[in-house]
Design a protein around this motif. Structure first.
Motif, mmCIF file in Angstrom:
data_model
loop_
_atom_site.group_PDB
_atom_site.id
_atom_site.type_symbol
_atom_site.label_atom_id
_atom_site.label_comp_id
_atom_site.label_asym_id
_atom_site.label_seq_id
_atom_site.Cartn_x
_atom_site.Cartn_y
_atom_site.Cartn_z
ATOM 1 N N TRP A 1 0.730 -1.258 -0.038
ATOM 2 C CA TRP A 1 -0.039 0.066 -0.107
ATOM 3 C C TRP A 1 0.968 1.384 0.147
ATOM 4 O O TRP A 1 1.751 1.466 0.949
ATOM 5 N N LEU A 2 0.509 2.229 -1.038
ATOM 6 C CA LEU A 2 1.685 3.288 -1.103
ATOM 7 C C LEU A 2 0.855 4.560 -0.528
ATOM 8 O O LEU A 2 -0.380 5.060 -0.957
ATOM 9 N N TRP B 1 -3.833 2.108 -2.295
ATOM 10 C CA TRP B 1 -3.370 3.520 -1.907
ATOM 11 C C TRP B 1 -3.907 3.843 -0.642
ATOM 12 O O TRP B 1 -4.994 3.713 -0.233
ATOM 13 N N ALA C 1 1.047 -1.126 -7.447
ATOM 14 C CA ALA C 1 0.579 -1.091 -5.830
ATOM 15 C C ALA C 1 -0.607 -2.112 -5.829
ATOM 16 O O ALA C 1 -1.582 -2.148 -6.794
ATOM 17 N N THR D 1 1.244 3.863 -8.233
ATOM 18 C CA THR D 1 0.356 3.302 -7.454
ATOM 19 C C THR D 1 -0.532 2.363 -8.276
ATOM 20 O O THR D 1 -1.086 1.097 -8.114
#
Length: 548
Positions: free
Chosen positions: A173-174, A192, A189, A185
């Motif tokens: 999770w970014l 978020w 990823a 993302t």
């Protein structure tokens, strides 16, 4: 309207204070006891007032049994990716799959440099994070026979052995805000993870749009990226702003964020055990219930449209059959109480739900003939697709309330008619989306009333003030809608009183039916009036400033 369909997660964002090293451990245990899904910790390795977050994460993992754990977010410049990958996988194996991995490109660069790492520009930080994700996923891929080689500019490995694989697919999770990070993302990823306090109005929508576009360009479905949100708030008797008010307001606002902005994880920043308990035991279950109800209502509406498409002029099918056959005399409403939809709404391509004029009860909690009406100021107003989605969302939310009310009328009517026993009603209610743990007719009614109150609390606290400020001509309508909310609240209290009486005397089911009939008449009339008056302004002005 955006909803990616993810299951909802609720968690805490806890301070890893070194002054009271056991405090964060105890708060994690409180989070678990409150039924929350996740406990997270900020990661600032350069901060001597904090415990090392990875050490803390490992310690609390051994002191808990169910709750998932994550750094929020890991300070990548001070955590070598290959080692971080093995640390996360090892802890995930030890905990049976309870670890997630929040990552950030880095901040507070003077402190990072003081710890021996190099300062990076924003562009370099994104590049370094991209390389780190490739390395982390490469280490976890122990089913690949070749050694891992990543020739990065900032992080690189040359022949690293892979493994161990984590116990489950750890989510990366970014914490992302700027365009390049949002694009990363979307491309790579699993989630978020921004903080609401750092966002301006419209940033969630813009962020989702950027992530969706990047995901699509990379050949990924946008729903592959979970949307989580760090939040803060205060429980209070009266509303004082977003997430500043009673539980019902929290429920309504988080439900709206889930259904309109696609947020499926809400991580509350607090070190107060009482707040954690209230969040876990009162807010989280109610939001899950409301979101599940709306999602189910959407499925049912789509299925109905697929079988028999409706003419917009007869859009109010919901509730009509049971209102006509629920065992009560059906009387027409007062003349002039159901105005036609504004022409502008037709130009929008949206169909506010008309009031069919039928009533189940002789009681009239408010005078419909005295309602003020709004005329849009510009007959040639332009609407964006996002604006139309905002207007449609109001109709969709109301449709969910109408669908659940239809079921409530049906169940009560069958019990009164002797066709269904209370026990059979319990079984039927157990299948419904809007429900509580206590499978009783009363519990179902109470859950429905809570959802209605939460919806109105959100409108009164944020949406209505925005509309009245944006267009002063809306003020009389907003004032009337707000007054009707108070009236409906009193009607809901009447339902509650009838349910209390029913608990002591099962023969008083007719009183419950009458109370529900009054609720149906009042609520359906109000929902129709609100749609007719506000669909066009919402499409033009949005739920909040800058949305459309």
């Amino acid at each position: 309207m955006t909803d990616y369909g993810h299951d909802l997660l609720f968690g805490t964002f806890l301070t890893p204070s070194a002054a009271q090293p056991q405090a964060a451990v105890a708060l994690t245990q409180v989070s678990e006891q409150a039924g929350l899904d996740l406990a997270t910790f900020q990661d600032h390795p350069y901060q001597p007032a904090f415990l090392d977050s990875w050490t803390l994460l490992s310690y609390v993992a051994a002191r808990t049994e169910r709750i998932r754990l994550s750094l929020n977010v890991a300070n990548l410049p001070l955590r070598q990716p290959a080692v971080l990958a093995r640390s996360a996988a090892s802890l995930d194996l030890l905990t049976g799959g309870r670890v997630e991995l929040g990552l950030g490109a880095g901040a507070f660069w003077e402190a990072i440099e003081a710890m021996g790492a190099s300062r990076l520009t924003p562009g370099q930080g994104v590049k370094a994070l991209t390389e780190a994700i490739e390395i982390i996923r490469g280490i976890w891929a122990d089913d690949v026979r070749e050694p891992l080689r990543v020739a990065g500019d900032f992080h690189h490995v040359d022949g690293a052995k892979r493994g161990p694989a984590p116990a489950h697919d750890i989510g990366i999770w970014l914490g992302a805000y700027k365009p390049k990070m949002l694009a990363l993302t979307g491309r790579t990823a699993d989630g978020w993870l921004p903080s609401l306090a750092y966002l301006k109005p419209g940033d969630l929508t813009r962020g989702n749009t950027a992530i969706d576009a990047a995901a699509t360009a990379a050949g990924r479905p946008p729903g592959a990226v979970r949307r989580l949100l760090n939040i803060t708030g205060t429980f209070a008797a009266r509303s004082g702003g977003l997430l500043q008010g009673p539980v019902s307001q929290w429920v309504a606002e988080l439900t709206e964020l889930a259904l309109t902005e696609g947020m499926s994880g809400f991580i509350l920043g607090t070190d107060d055990p009482a707040v954690i308990q209230q969040y876990g035991k009162e807010v989280a279950p109610a939001v899950r219930e409301a979101v599940a109800a709306e999602r189910q209502a959407r499925v049912e509406r789509e299925a109905a449209r697929a079988v028999q498409p409706q003419d917009p002029a007869s859009a109010q099918a919901t509730g009509s059959s049971n209102r006509a056959t629920s065992g009560a005399d059906v009387t027409p409403a007062a003349a002039g109480s159901a105005p036609a939809a504004e022409p502008s709404a037709s130009r929008l391509g949206l169909s506010p739900t008309p009031d069919d004029g039928r009533r189940l009860s002789s009681q009239r909690p408010f005078d419909e003939a005295t309602r003020p009406h709004y005329t849009p100021p510009t007959p040639d107003a332009a609407y964006t697709d996002q604006g139309r989605a905002v207007g449609q969302h109001l109709i969709d939310v109301h449709d969910a309330l109408r669908a659940e009310l239809d079921t409530l009328l049906d169940v009560v009517g069958q019990v009164v008619a002797g066709v269904r026993s209370v026990g059979s009603a319990r079984s039927e209610i157990n299948k419904m989306t809007m429900r509580q743990n206590n499978w009783t007719l009363g519990a179902y009614c109470a859950a429905y009333c809570t959802t209605v109150t939460g919806h109105h609390s959100l409108e009164d606290a944020s949406i209505f003030p925005h509309l009245a400020t944006a267009d002063e001509a809306l003020e009389p309508v907003i004032d009337r809608l707000t007054a009707e909310h108070h009236t409906i609240h009193e009607v809901l209290e009447g339902v509650d009183k009838a349910l209390v009486a029913l608990g002591g005397d099962p023969s008083r089911i007719a009183d419950v039916q009458e109370a529900v009939h009054v609720l149906a008449d009042t609520l359906l009339s109000h929902l129709s009036y609100e749609e007719i008056e506000l669909v066009e302004p919402l499409a033009r002005l949005g739920f909040y400033p800058g949305q459309v």
